[in-house]
Each structure stands twice: as structure tokens, then as C-alpha cells.
Design a protein around this motif. Sequence first.
Motif, PDB file in Angstrom:
ATOM      1  N   LYS A   3       0.905  -1.133   0.132  1.00 13.75           N
ATOM      2  CA  LYS A   3       0.056   0.043  -0.144  1.00 13.75           C
ATOM      3  C   LYS A   3       0.897   1.294   0.126  1.00 13.75           C
ATOM      4  O   LYS A   3       0.274   2.356   0.282  1.00 13.75           O
ATOM      5  CB  LYS A   3      -0.746  -0.212   1.312  1.00 13.75           C
ATOM      6  CG  LYS A   3      -2.074  -1.190   1.103  1.00 13.75           C
ATOM      7  CD  LYS A   3      -3.067  -1.094   2.144  1.00 13.75           C
ATOM      8  CE  LYS A   3      -3.796  -2.278   2.142  1.00 13.75           C
ATOM      9  NZ  LYS A   3      -5.192  -1.966   1.392  1.00 13.75           N
ATOM     10  N   TYR A   4       2.099   1.040  -0.116  1.00 11.36           N
ATOM     11  CA  TYR A   4       2.988   2.235  -0.415  1.00 11.36           C
ATOM     12  C   TYR A   4       2.751   3.128  -1.241  1.00 11.36           C
ATOM     13  O   TYR A   4       2.615   2.605  -2.474  1.00 11.36           O
ATOM     14  CB  TYR A   4       4.594   1.951  -0.266  1.00 11.36           C
ATOM     15  CG  TYR A   4       5.413   3.213  -0.450  1.00 11.36           C
ATOM     16  CD1 TYR A   4       5.846   3.785   0.599  1.00 11.36           C
ATOM     17  CD2 TYR A   4       5.938   3.263  -1.615  1.00 11.36           C
ATOM     18  CE1 TYR A   4       6.573   4.820   0.372  1.00 11.36           C
ATOM     19  CE2 TYR A   4       6.962   4.347  -1.939  1.00 11.36           C
ATOM     20  CZ  TYR A   4       7.296   5.125  -0.889  1.00 11.36           C
ATOM     21  OH  TYR A   4       8.201   6.180  -1.240  1.00 11.36           O
ATOM     22  N   THR A   5       2.624   4.394  -1.094  1.00 15.86           N
ATOM     23  CA  THR A   5       2.555   5.630  -2.271  1.00 15.86           C
ATOM     24  C   THR A   5       3.609   6.386  -1.982  1.00 15.86           C
ATOM     25  O   THR A   5       3.737   6.947  -0.916  1.00 15.86           O
ATOM     26  CB  THR A   5       1.295   6.216  -2.079  1.00 15.86           C
ATOM     27  OG1 THR A   5       0.255   5.460  -2.217  1.00 15.86           O
ATOM     28  CG2 THR A   5       1.289   7.307  -3.259  1.00 15.86           C
ATOM     29  N   ALA A   6       4.804   6.616  -2.916  1.00 15.37           N
ATOM     30  CA  ALA A   6       5.615   7.535  -3.151  1.00 15.37           C
ATOM     31  C   ALA A   6       5.187   9.138  -2.589  1.00 15.37           C
ATOM     32  O   ALA A   6       4.328   9.362  -3.174  1.00 15.37           O
ATOM     33  CB  ALA A   6       6.529   7.507  -4.276  1.00 15.37           C
ATOM     34  N   ARG A   7       6.052   9.589  -1.872  1.00 10.57           N
ATOM     35  CA  ARG A   7       5.898  11.064  -1.490  1.00 10.57           C
ATOM     36  C   ARG A   7       5.825  11.893  -3.063  1.00 10.57           C
ATOM     37  O   ARG A   7       6.691  11.504  -3.636  1.00 10.57           O
ATOM     38  CB  ARG A   7       7.074  11.410  -0.465  1.00 10.57           C
ATOM     39  CG  ARG A   7       6.857  12.931  -0.229  1.00 10.57           C
ATOM     40  CD  ARG A   7       7.995  13.414   0.770  1.00 10.57           C
ATOM     41  NE  ARG A   7       9.264  13.702   0.031  1.00 10.57           N
ATOM     42  CZ  ARG A   7      10.399  13.054   0.570  1.00 10.57           C
ATOM     43  NH1 ARG A   7      10.546  12.481   1.493  1.00 10.57           N
ATOM     44  NH2 ARG A   7      11.624  13.295  -0.366  1.00 10.57           N
ATOM     45  N   PRO A   8       4.801  12.589  -2.964  1.00 11.79           N
ATOM     46  CA  PRO A   8       4.792  13.542  -4.360  1.00 11.79           C
ATOM     47  C   PRO A   8       6.035  14.263  -4.573  1.00 11.79           C
ATOM     48  O   PRO A   8       6.718  14.875  -3.494  1.00 11.79           O
ATOM     49  CB  PRO A   8       3.761  14.238  -4.183  1.00 11.79           C
ATOM     50  CG  PRO A   8       2.817  13.566  -3.008  1.00 11.79           C
ATOM     51  CD  PRO A   8       3.899  13.107  -2.176  1.00 11.79           C
TER      52      PRO A   8
END
Length: 183
Positions: A3-8
Amino acid sequence: MAKYTARPPRGDRPLLVLGISGVVVLEGEAAVPVSTHHLSAWGRWVRDVEIPDAASERLAELAERFEIVWASEWGHNAHTAFREALDLPEEPWPFLPVQFDKLRMIREYARTLPWVWVDDPIVDLHGTPECVDGVIVRVDPAVGIVGVDPDDLWERVAQLPQCGAAVSEGAAVVGDTDTRGRA
């Protein structure tokens, strides 16, 4: 990590997306001075790797101009494991949770920002990409990141047209090898 989303991206500089194998870690016979580093992330595992002696300096030069993002099999361990060996900042650089199909993920992450992808010649590209939305630099895996000229890279990025909402297909390829790693 599913569920990781990279920092924008911050959006104030072009993105520099880095692989590790063949770029920061030289796994074959090196053509530049290297040192062995004993790496660990959170003390859970240990690995000895060969890193070019000038890698830390080169990354610092690149970080002055680009926002650096990891894209490698090291995933969330990259920054923590390499922080001391490469004199990286305390705040981790973002990472893209990708080992394969990196180009698609880089484009999705960058959106309209100019970007550069620095990786070794053994990447998962399918045919020779053609486009204007980014620059791909495939380093010589015997030299790695120290073979990247920050001034030349900056000039190549400056030549990229501003990207619109639609991302075009492909990318500029820099280096002496085709997508299969052949000269």
C-alpha cells in the motif's frame, strides 16, 4: 509495502530517478576506484557492496540540481542502507516501489515534470523508446554514477520540451548501448 505510495515530487526541480545495481553498487570488475561498504537497514540484514569512491560527491552534485528518487530492487531500504556510505541527507529520498516496468512508473510519478532515469544497461525496456518526455541514461556498470556528467545531464534536461497533460511515448536514450545492453 503493497500500500506504499511515494511522496509526491516537490515540483521545484527536475526528477533524477536512480537505480542502484550498476549505478551506485558496482557488481562486476570496476574501472574506477571502489571501496567495500558493510550495509544494513535497521540492523535486519547485512550486505557488503562495492561503491565507487567518488559516488558520494557525484550524488551531492546531482542533488543540487535534481530531486532524487530511488527506483530499484532495494525499495524502502535504499536510503537507510546507503545513508552513511554515500553521506546522504537524513530525510530519505522517495522511492518508487518498482523493480520491473520502471519506465511506466517513472512517467506516472513525474507526470508533467522533466525527468531523468539513470540505471544500468540491464533494464526492462521493451524496444528502443522514442519520445521527448524524459531522458534515460544507461551507465557503464564498471563506472556507475561517477560516469554521469551533471552539466551534460542538465543540458539534456533543459532541451526537453515542457510536457503537457498527456505523456508521450518513449524517452531519449543516452549512452553507448541499446535497450538490450549491447554496444
